[in-house]
Design an enzyme around this catalytic site. Structure first.
Site, PDB file in Angstrom:
ATOM      1  N   ARG A   1       0.808  -1.238   0.000  1.00  0.00           N
ATOM      2  CA  ARG A   1       0.000   0.000   0.000  1.00  0.00           C
ATOM      3  C   ARG A   1       0.833   1.277   0.000  1.00  0.00           C
ATOM      4  NH1 ARG A   1      -2.289  -3.526  -1.250  1.00  0.00           N
ATOM      5  NH2 ARG A   1      -4.152  -4.508  -0.413  1.00  0.00           N
TER       6      ARG A   1
ATOM      7  N   SER B   1     -11.049  -0.589   3.479  1.00  0.00           N
ATOM      8  CA  SER B   1     -10.452  -1.198   4.669  1.00  0.00           C
ATOM      9  C   SER B   1      -9.861  -0.126   5.568  1.00  0.00           C
ATOM     10  CB  SER B   1      -9.334  -2.166   4.276  1.00  0.00           C
ATOM     11  OG  SER B   1      -9.849  -3.192   3.465  1.00  0.00           O
TER      12      SER B   1
ATOM     13  N   GLU C   1      -4.831   1.856   7.219  1.00  0.00           N
ATOM     14  CA  GLU C   1      -4.666   1.892   5.757  1.00  0.00           C
ATOM     15  C   GLU C   1      -5.119   3.266   5.248  1.00  0.00           C
ATOM     16  OE1 GLU C   1      -5.386  -1.469   3.233  1.00  0.00           O
ATOM     17  OE2 GLU C   1      -6.512  -0.259   1.821  1.00  0.00           O
TER      18      GLU C   1
HETATM   19  N1  EPU Z   1     -12.900 -11.854   8.410  1.00  0.00           N
HETATM   20  C1  EPU Z   1     -13.505 -12.076   9.608  1.00  0.00           C
HETATM   21  N2  EPU Z   1     -14.416 -11.165  10.061  1.00  0.00           N
HETATM   22  C2  EPU Z   1     -14.746 -10.059   9.355  1.00  0.00           C
HETATM   23  C3  EPU Z   1     -14.113  -9.835   8.131  1.00  0.00           C
HETATM   24  C4  EPU Z   1     -13.186 -10.744   7.653  1.00  0.00           C
HETATM   25  O1  EPU Z   1     -13.240 -13.053  10.281  1.00  0.00           O
HETATM   26  O2  EPU Z   1     -15.596  -9.289   9.822  1.00  0.00           O
HETATM   27  C5  EPU Z   1     -11.953 -12.843   7.889  1.00  0.00           C
HETATM   28  C6  EPU Z   1     -12.512 -13.517   6.634  1.00  0.00           C
HETATM   29  O3  EPU Z   1     -13.327 -14.589   6.963  1.00  0.00           O
HETATM   30  C7  EPU Z   1     -11.267 -13.899   5.890  1.00  0.00           C
HETATM   31  C8  EPU Z   1     -10.235 -12.863   6.292  1.00  0.00           C
HETATM   32  O4  EPU Z   1     -10.752 -12.214   7.451  1.00  0.00           O
HETATM   33  O5  EPU Z   1     -10.821 -15.154   6.337  1.00  0.00           O
HETATM   34  C9  EPU Z   1      -9.972 -11.857   5.192  1.00  0.00           C
HETATM   35  O6  EPU Z   1     -11.154 -11.145   4.892  1.00  0.00           O
HETATM   36  P1  EPU Z   1     -11.525 -10.693   3.406  1.00  0.00           P
HETATM   37  O7  EPU Z   1     -11.451 -11.838   2.475  1.00  0.00           O
HETATM   38  O8  EPU Z   1     -12.790  -9.942   3.471  1.00  0.00           O
HETATM   39  O9  EPU Z   1     -10.350  -9.754   2.957  1.00  0.00           O
HETATM   40  P2  EPU Z   1      -9.611  -8.549   3.696  1.00  0.00           P
HETATM   41  O10 EPU Z   1      -8.198  -8.972   3.905  1.00  0.00           O
HETATM   42  O11 EPU Z   1     -10.361  -8.076   4.892  1.00  0.00           O
HETATM   43  C10 EPU Z   1      -8.803  -7.464   1.472  1.00  0.00           C
HETATM   44  C11 EPU Z   1      -8.569  -6.032   1.054  1.00  0.00           C
HETATM   45  C12 EPU Z   1      -9.854  -5.436   0.519  1.00  0.00           C
HETATM   46  C13 EPU Z   1     -10.395  -6.289  -0.623  1.00  0.00           C
HETATM   47  C14 EPU Z   1     -10.622  -7.693  -0.089  1.00  0.00           C
HETATM   48  C15 EPU Z   1     -11.186  -8.593  -1.167  1.00  0.00           C
HETATM   49  C16 EPU Z   1      -6.848  -5.257   2.606  1.00  0.00           C
HETATM   50  C17 EPU Z   1      -6.517  -4.437   3.817  1.00  0.00           C
HETATM   51  N3  EPU Z   1      -8.123  -5.271   2.217  1.00  0.00           N
HETATM   52  O12 EPU Z   1      -9.685  -7.417   2.595  1.00  0.00           O
HETATM   53  O13 EPU Z   1      -9.541  -4.155   0.002  1.00  0.00           O
HETATM   54  O14 EPU Z   1     -11.593  -5.774  -1.123  1.00  0.00           O
HETATM   55  O15 EPU Z   1      -9.360  -8.206   0.399  1.00  0.00           O
HETATM   56  O16 EPU Z   1     -10.581  -9.755  -1.287  1.00  0.00           O
HETATM   57  O17 EPU Z   1      -5.956  -5.863   2.032  1.00  0.00           O
HETATM   58  C18 EPU Z   1      -9.457  -1.893   0.576  1.00  0.00           C
HETATM   59  O18 EPU Z   1      -8.232  -2.024   0.538  1.00  0.00           O
HETATM   60  O19 EPU Z   1     -10.012  -0.795   0.835  1.00  0.00           O
HETATM   61  C19 EPU Z   1     -10.276  -3.054   0.358  1.00  0.00           C
HETATM   62  C20 EPU Z   1     -11.573  -3.040   0.518  1.00  0.00           C
END
Ligand code: EPU
Length: 307
Positions: free
Chosen positions: A182, A230, A300
């Site tokens: 990022r 995020s 972020e």
């Molecule tokens: N999870 C939980 N509880 C929650 C949310 C997530 O336990 O309330 C767990 C999920 O079950 C999963 C893990 O956390 O095992 C990761 O969650 P998710 O797949 O939603 O991905 P993320 O890492 O939270 C990242 C990006 C997002 C992008 C998603 C889509 C970052 C910081 N964020 O989110 O990007 O849309 O992947 O795959 O890397 C952004 O950067 O603004 C953004 C939205």
């Protein structure tokens, strides 16, 4: 802030700095409608340059008067309630996009990522599938090396079209930049466009990646409420969302700011949240996660403006 250190300045100074600008100028503009979370106070003045030459004029004017200049994308940023002093520049009029050669696209900084993806898809070009559903712009995406677990800006970026803080337009090759999670280390200046390198692919193959990914986001993220993406970066080997949920913080509220019940690494605005409430909630979440798991989450979001 890109340039300008003067803390105290007059309206005539601001007017002088913007004297030759051809684009739109809005005085005492509330920034809340310009951000995806809908919070933030007023800017002294917002400038929407008509084209890249106009960006150069704004930079040179701000430099001449030593007035702070802030470039705003709006989707990953929180503006504090007392707003922004000096000039805020928005690049929403820089929306030109063209196919420069077979697999190379040039897009100006104000092009929205969904439009870039559509443009690439219609020309059977693959490379931006990772960005499916990200509402930001090319400029913002380059500056923060936007990405998801499918990929990031660095993977497609060939060169950056930059206006330096001296107001000189310059092409900077991606091979001369360094990228981290990022963050892109760029020379000081304003990104006005980018050359992006794609590969050829069948439309069906591109859609087979973006479609389920969009669907996944729809199911897991609170996309129908104002949010700024995020809140925290994922700590190495873990995810902020998982930690925040495990700390029992889903649904926590301060005023109208709420830790989303759908995805814990989102804060949503239920209507009338202030930046102060949002940032207080951020601090609370951070404290609880440190207390329960010993992990200090890193923002972020970018937080700007006066306290
Ligand atoms: N999870 C939980 N509880 C929650 C949310 C997530 O336990 O309330 C767990 C999920 O079950 C999963 C893990 O956390 O095992 C990761 O969650 P998710 O797949 O939603 O991905 P993320 O890492 O939270 C990242 C990006 C997002 C992008 C998603 C889509 C970052 C910081 N964020 O989110 O990007 O849309 O992947 O795959 O890397 C952004 O950067 O603004 C953004 C939205």
């Amino acid at each position: 802030m890109v340039i300008g250190r003067r803390r105290v300045f007059s309206v005539p100074m601001l007017r002088r700095a913007l004297l030759h600008v051809e684009g739109e100028i809005r005085w005492h503009e509330s920034m809340a409608p310009h951000t995806s979370l809908h919070v933030g106070g007023q800017a002294d003045v917002v400038v929407i340059p008509a084209d890249v030459e106009d960006v150069v004029r704004v930079v040179r004017g701000a430099r001449m008067e030593n007035i702070p200049l802030t470039v705003l994308g709006g989707t990953n940023v929180i503006i504090r309630d007392k707003g922004i002093r000096g000039i805020v520049m928005q690049l929403q009029q820089l929306t030109m996009i063209h196919q420069e050669s077979n697999q190379l696209i040039y897009a100006q900084a104000g092009v929205r990522l969904p439009r870039l993806m559509q443009f690439a898809l219609s020309r059977k070009l693959s490379g931006m599938e990772w960005a499916a559903g990200i509402p930001g712009t090319v400029g913002g995406g380059v500056v923060m090396n936007a990405g998801t677990r499918l990929g990031e800006m660095q993977d497609v970026l060939q060169a950056v079209d930059l206006v330096t803080i001296r107001g000189i337009r310059k092409r900077v090759e991606a091979s001369r930049l360094s990228f981290t999670y990022r963050k892109t280390s760029l020379p000081k200046g304003i990104v006005v466009g980018a050359w992006l390198q794609f590969t050829s692919a069948a439309k069906g193959a591109i859609k087979s990646v973006t479609k389920p990914y969009l669907q996944y986001r729809k199911v897991t993220q609170p996309l129908t409420l104002p949010n700024a993406g995020s809140v925290f970066k994922n700590p190495a080997g873990d995810s902020a969302g998982r930690l925040i949920e495990a700390a029992g913080l889903k649904g926590w509220r301060i005023g109208d700011a709420e830790v989303s019940t759908k995805h814990a690494n989102f804060i949503v605005n239920n209507g009338a949240a202030t930046a102060e409430q949002v940032l207080m909630l951020v601090r609370k979440v951070r404290e609880q996660v440190v207390r329960k798991f010993g992990v200090r989450l890193q923002l972020e979001w970018k937080v700007i403006g006066e306290k």
